[in-house]
Design a protein around this motif. Structure first.
Motif, PDB file in Angstrom:
ATOM      1  N   MET A   1       6.647   3.031  -3.571  1.00  0.00           N
ATOM      2  CA  MET A   1       5.413   2.277  -3.638  1.00  0.00           C
ATOM      3  C   MET A   1       5.474   1.143  -2.623  1.00  0.00           C
ATOM      4  SD  MET A   1       4.268   2.148  -7.698  1.00  0.00           S
ATOM      5  CE  MET A   1       5.095   0.657  -7.992  1.00  0.00           C
ATOM      6  N   ILE A   2       4.328   0.952  -1.994  1.00  0.00           N
ATOM      7  CA  ILE A   2       4.243  -0.134  -1.024  1.00  0.00           C
ATOM      8  C   ILE A   2       2.908  -0.833  -1.179  1.00  0.00           C
ATOM      9  CG2 ILE A   2       5.775   0.977   0.645  1.00  0.00           C
ATOM     10  CD1 ILE A   2       3.265   1.784   2.204  1.00  0.00           C
ATOM     11  N   GLY A   3       2.812  -2.004  -0.585  1.00  0.00           N
ATOM     12  CA  GLY A   3       1.538  -2.719  -0.517  1.00  0.00           C
ATOM     13  C   GLY A   3       1.031  -3.188  -1.868  1.00  0.00           C
ATOM     14  N   ARG A   4      -0.264  -2.976  -2.080  1.00  0.00           N
ATOM     15  CA  ARG A   4      -0.924  -3.484  -3.285  1.00  0.00           C
ATOM     16  C   ARG A   4      -0.433  -2.809  -4.563  1.00  0.00           C
ATOM     17  NH1 ARG A   4      -7.181  -3.517  -2.219  1.00  0.00           N
ATOM     18  NH2 ARG A   4      -7.108  -4.325  -4.342  1.00  0.00           N
ATOM     19  N   ALA A   5       0.103  -1.600  -4.442  1.00  0.00           N
ATOM     20  CA  ALA A   5       0.610  -0.911  -5.628  1.00  0.00           C
ATOM     21  C   ALA A   5       1.752  -1.684  -6.265  1.00  0.00           C
ATOM     22  CB  ALA A   5       1.067   0.502  -5.266  1.00  0.00           C
ATOM     23  N   LEU A   6       2.513  -2.420  -5.444  1.00  0.00           N
ATOM     24  CA  LEU A   6       3.583  -3.245  -5.995  1.00  0.00           C
ATOM     25  C   LEU A   6       3.020  -4.428  -6.785  1.00  0.00           C
ATOM     26  CD1 LEU A   6       6.057  -3.310  -2.991  1.00  0.00           C
ATOM     27  CD2 LEU A   6       6.333  -2.101  -5.147  1.00  0.00           C
ATOM     28  N   ASP A   7       1.845  -4.926  -6.358  1.00  0.00           N
ATOM     29  CA  ASP A   7       1.252  -6.081  -7.031  1.00  0.00           C
ATOM     30  C   ASP A   7       0.636  -5.726  -8.382  1.00  0.00           C
ATOM     31  OD1 ASP A   7       1.973  -7.614  -4.860  1.00  0.00           O
ATOM     32  OD2 ASP A   7       0.028  -7.345  -3.870  1.00  0.00           O
ATOM     33  N   ASP A   8      -0.154  -4.635  -8.422  1.00  0.00           N
ATOM     34  CA  ASP A   8      -0.877  -4.326  -9.659  1.00  0.00           C
ATOM     35  C   ASP A   8      -0.432  -3.027 -10.329  1.00  0.00           C
ATOM     36  OD1 ASP A   8      -1.908  -2.506  -7.879  1.00  0.00           O
ATOM     37  OD2 ASP A   8      -3.940  -3.309  -7.916  1.00  0.00           O
ATOM     38  N   SER A   9       0.525  -2.327  -9.738  1.00  0.00           N
ATOM     39  CA  SER A   9       1.062  -1.065 -10.286  1.00  0.00           C
ATOM     40  C   SER A   9      -0.004  -0.003 -10.466  1.00  0.00           C
ATOM     41  CB  SER A   9       1.763  -1.320 -11.621  1.00  0.00           C
ATOM     42  OG  SER A   9       2.826  -2.210 -11.461  1.00  0.00           O
ATOM     43  N   LEU A  10      -1.024  -0.019  -9.623  1.00  0.00           N
ATOM     44  CA  LEU A  10      -2.092   0.975  -9.693  1.00  0.00           C
ATOM     45  C   LEU A  10      -2.137   1.789  -8.407  1.00  0.00           C
ATOM     46  CD1 LEU A  10      -5.000  -1.185 -11.159  1.00  0.00           C
ATOM     47  CD2 LEU A  10      -3.619   0.499 -12.372  1.00  0.00           C
TER      48      LEU A  10
END
Length: 87
Positions: A1-10
């Motif tokens: 996982m990279i980018g925004r997926a790390l922030d919101d897990s979506l």
């Protein structure tokens, strides 16, 4: 996982769906009540206290084995019945 997926897990589709739901105008929802049902007494479960005897026959004598749950016959006679249908 990279980018925004790390922030919101979506994942991207889930994030877009969440974003669309949060920015859209509230939807009007019609509430339809269920028709009134007459109250009846709750049925009591039927429990058998004694095992049922198999309705199969061993030659001329009745079978003495216990019948399977929700069936009229024991395992042996169920197998014989299924084998007779298949054969």
């Amino acid at each position: 996982m990279i980018g925004r997926a790390l922030d919101d897990s979506l994942c991207k589709p889930c994030r877009e769906e969440l974003h669309l739901d949060s920015t859209s105008a509230p939807r009007a929802v019609a509430v339809i009540s269920a028709p009134a049902q007459p109250h009846t007494a709750t049925p009591t479960p039927v429990e058998e206290t004694t095992p049922r005897a198999c309705q199969g026959r061993e030659g001329d004598a009745p079978c003495t084995r216990e019948a399977l749950p929700l069936r009229k016959f024991c395992r042996r006679h169920m197998v014989q019945q299924i084998a007779g249908v298949v054969a």
